[in-house]
Design an enzyme around this catalytic site. Structure first.
Site, PDB file in Angstrom:
ATOM      1  N   GLU A  38       0.475  -1.183  -0.064  1.00 13.86           N
ATOM      2  CA  GLU A  38       0.086   0.057  -0.071  1.00 13.86           C
ATOM      3  C   GLU A  38       1.000   1.270   0.095  1.00 13.86           C
ATOM      4  O   GLU A  38       0.609   2.098  -0.611  1.00 13.86           O
ATOM      5  CB  GLU A  38      -1.057   0.149   1.274  1.00 13.86           C
ATOM      6  CG  GLU A  38      -2.004  -0.994   1.068  1.00 13.86           C
ATOM      7  CD  GLU A  38      -2.826  -1.007  -0.198  1.00 13.86           C
ATOM      8  OE1 GLU A  38      -3.019   0.239  -0.805  1.00 13.86           O
ATOM      9  OE2 GLU A  38      -3.351  -1.919  -0.771  1.00 13.86           O
ATOM     10  N   LEU A  81      11.702   4.392  -7.374  1.00 16.16           N
ATOM     11  CA  LEU A  81      10.395   4.561  -6.876  1.00 16.16           C
ATOM     12  C   LEU A  81       9.877   5.829  -6.819  1.00 16.16           C
ATOM     13  O   LEU A  81       8.691   5.890  -6.823  1.00 16.16           O
ATOM     14  CB  LEU A  81      10.105   3.709  -5.775  1.00 16.16           C
ATOM     15  CG  LEU A  81       9.275   2.213  -6.099  1.00 16.16           C
ATOM     16  CD1 LEU A  81       8.840   1.965  -4.627  1.00 16.16           C
ATOM     17  CD2 LEU A  81       8.287   2.324  -7.161  1.00 16.16           C
TER      18      LEU A  81
END
Length: 365
Positions: A38, A81
């Site tokens: 998440e 990322l």
DNA sequence: GAGACGTGGTC
DNA sequence: TGACCAAGTCT
């Protein structure tokens, strides 16, 4: 939950059962794995996250492994990322879980929200996906579904809209099977109820969708204004001496702090090429003397509202006497070590070029 | 509440 | 090619 909501949820679940994608974090109910996924998925696409998720769990298979890790190793696995603060906050959350929650990821929304980097959405996601708790969720995909379902016209960013969306999500949530229901709502937003040209003819809940019935799916939700972009240019030097490379650990308070970079300068729009060369010459001179720095590559990328160009220059230092103004953040490292340090995306490409070249040299010999 | 925070994919 | 988008949170 009224009869209509029940029917919507029922059709949604039936559709999801047939249409769902097979994603690694859906094959587990381990709350820690869910939490990792998440956080990685915040503002980041599924296809990008998948390999990072698998590598990260390989290195830190459980909460205590992550809690014990060095921040630099956590950042390295996050390298590329983006939103690196997420990595630090996740690391801090793992430490908090070990120190204050007996090593067990909390199972209720209130306690989860007390963890660093865990907001209302992520708390609901971990509670419902990891523990099957009847917690609602609202994020980009389900928000789009819900605004259209109710033909709610408010701007997505507004606080009134946010509250309305959480209310909608709560009303729609069945008391059992929250996990599949929440996944289904997100999956519908991701695959069918897409931002542009939603596939209403394939939508299992089009019958109940006020935006669809009134032909408003183009204007709901309304587009949110974006800040204008500005251009930023950097020029960096790759400085090599005896097989070692000069890198700088980016200090607190700077963009990308905690990561590493090759020393660079910022160039304004008015900086001439000649001036840039001079500035680079000065930069390299700090570390020793250099032999004719020349540009070897240029990388363009976009950061939120910046348009960034990074020019990379290569320099060879010939003296052993290196001036280091900031010995705590500057160091010479081998190519092997270079691989093990966390870099931002653009600089990571440079590392790859360097180590890739060395690899091919080694293969040839 | 607006702005900061990264990056890669898509059309 | 450029504008837009993606499973948000924090200050």
């Amino acid at each position: 939950m009224d009869k209509k909501a029940k029917e919507i949820s029922r059709r949604l679940a039936a559709w999801y059962h047939k249409a769902k994608r097979d994603l690694p974090w859906r094959n587990t109910s381990d709350p820690y794995s869910i939490l990792v996924s998440e956080v990685m998925l915040q503002q980041t696409t599924v296809s990008v996250v998948e390999p990072y998720y698998l590598r990260f769990l390989g290195a830190f298979p459980d909460v205590s492994a992550l809690a014990r890790a060095h921040e630099e190793d956590v950042l390295r696995l996050w390298s590329g990322l983006g939103y690196y603060r997420r990595a630090r906050l996740l690391h801090a959350a793992a430490k908090s879980i070990v120190a204050q929650h007996d090593g067990r990821v909390p199972d209720n929304v209130t306690t989860l929200r007390g963890l660093p980097g865990v907001g209302r959405y992520t708390a609901g996601a971990v509670a419902s996906f990891g523990y099957g708790k009847a917690a609602p969720i609202v994020e980009a995909n389900s928000a789009r579904v819900l605004t259209r379902l109710h033909a709610y016209r408010g701007a997505l960013k507004g606080s009134k809209t946010k509250q309305a969306l959480w209310d909608f999500a709560e009303e729609l949530l069945p008391s059992d099977n929250a996990r599949e229901h929440n996944y289904a709502l997100m999956e519908l937003g991701s695959l069918i109820c897409v931002p542009v040209k939603p596939l209403c003819e394939s939508c299992p809940i089009a019958f109940a969708c006020a935006a669809h019935v009134n032909n408003l799916t183009d204007s709901i939700p309304p587009a949110s204004p974006k800040p204008a972009k500005i251009s930023v240019h950097f020029a960096g030097v790759v400085t090599e001496r005896d097989g070692r490379y000069l890198v700088r650990r980016i200090p607190e308070g700077e963009w990308h702090h905690g990561l590493y970079e090759f020393p660079k300068i910022t160039i304004s729009a008015k900086t001439s090429c000649k001036k840039a060369r001079e500035m680079l010459g000065d930069l390299v001179h700090l570390y020793g003397s250099c032999i004719d720095p020349a540009p070897c590559m240029s990388i363009k990328y976009t950061v939120t509202h910046h348009r960034v160009t990074l020019q990379v220059w290569r320099a060879y230092v010939k003296t052993a006497d290196v001036v280091c103004d900031y010995p705590d953040i500057l160091s010479w490292v081998s190519a092997e070590k270079l691989r093990k340090l966390p870099f931002g995306s653009a600089q990571k490409k440079i590392v790859k070029l360097i180590t890739g070249r060395l690899d091919s040299l080694n293969t040839e010999s």
